[in-house]
Design a protein around this motif. Structure first.
Motif, short mmCIF file in Angstrom:
data_model
loop_
_atom_site.label_atom_id
_atom_site.label_comp_id
_atom_site.label_asym_id
_atom_site.label_seq_id
_atom_site.Cartn_x
_atom_site.Cartn_y
_atom_site.Cartn_z
N MET A 72 0.85 -1.18 0.00
CA MET A 72 0.00 0.00 0.00
C MET A 72 0.89 1.24 0.00
O MET A 72 1.89 1.30 0.73
N ARG A 73 0.56 2.21 -0.80
CA ARG A 73 1.33 3.44 -0.95
C ARG A 73 1.36 4.22 0.36
O ARG A 73 0.34 4.36 1.03
N VAL A 74 2.52 4.76 0.74
CA VAL A 74 2.67 5.59 1.92
C VAL A 74 2.57 7.05 1.50
O VAL A 74 3.29 7.49 0.61
N CYS A 75 1.66 7.77 2.13
CA CYS A 75 1.46 9.19 1.81
C CYS A 75 2.63 10.00 2.33
O CYS A 75 3.07 9.81 3.47
N SER A 76 3.14 10.92 1.53
CA SER A 76 4.28 11.74 1.93
C SER A 76 3.87 12.82 2.94
O SER A 76 4.69 13.27 3.73
N LYS A 77 2.60 13.19 2.96
CA LYS A 77 2.14 14.24 3.88
C LYS A 77 1.78 13.68 5.26
O LYS A 77 2.31 14.11 6.28
N CYS A 78 0.89 12.68 5.31
CA CYS A 78 0.45 12.15 6.60
C CYS A 78 1.33 11.00 7.09
O CYS A 78 1.26 10.63 8.26
N GLY A 79 2.16 10.42 6.23
CA GLY A 79 3.08 9.37 6.62
C GLY A 79 2.45 8.02 6.88
O GLY A 79 3.09 7.13 7.41
N LYS A 80 1.20 7.84 6.51
CA LYS A 80 0.49 6.59 6.74
C LYS A 80 0.26 5.86 5.42
O LYS A 80 0.19 6.48 4.37
N CYS A 98 -4.07 11.08 -1.91
CA CYS A 98 -4.24 10.21 -0.75
C CYS A 98 -5.70 10.30 -0.30
O CYS A 98 -6.23 11.39 -0.12
N LYS A 99 -6.35 9.15 -0.10
CA LYS A 99 -7.75 9.14 0.29
C LYS A 99 -7.93 9.40 1.79
O LYS A 99 -9.05 9.65 2.23
#
Length: 107
Positions: A72-80, A98-99
């Motif tokens: 699953m892709r890791v969001c660069s902003k929220c880090g999740k 990011c959803k």
């Protein structure tokens, strides 16, 4: 050709399998098989024979392909680790987002 939700260069988190929880960067995407090779994940030992003079033989560590549905892709902003969506912009180009936090994911 299968459509994949991740591509080469994305930072992903493994969500299933023996390396669950590990993060890494996608080295290679194989859309025909629906698999990806992630840096530092699914490492196997391979016995390699020297084929040419000067090449080293021995046991090498090699990343093996894992199914794309297990990452699953890791969001660069929220880090999740989050699902991604695609928005079509006014000029007709597409953008992934990011959803979870609705942040734009730079490709």
């Amino acid at each position: 050709m299968k459509k994949m939700h991740v591509k080469r260069g994305d930072t992903v988190k493994v969500i299933a399998g023996k390396d669950k929880g590990k993060e890494g960067k996608i080295i290679t995407a194989i859309p025909a098989d629906g698999k990806v090779i992630v840096e530092g994940v699914a490492v196997a030992k391979r016995h390699q024979k020297a084929r040419v003079q000067g090449q080293e033989s021995g046991i090498i560590h090699k990343e093996m392909p894992i199914d794309a549905s297990n990452v699953m892709r890791v969001c660069s902003k929220c880090g999740k680790a989050a699902r991604t969506g695609v928005k079509v912009l006014d000029d007709g180009s597409k953008m992934r987002y990011c959803k979870k936090c609705n942040a734009e994911l730079n490709d």
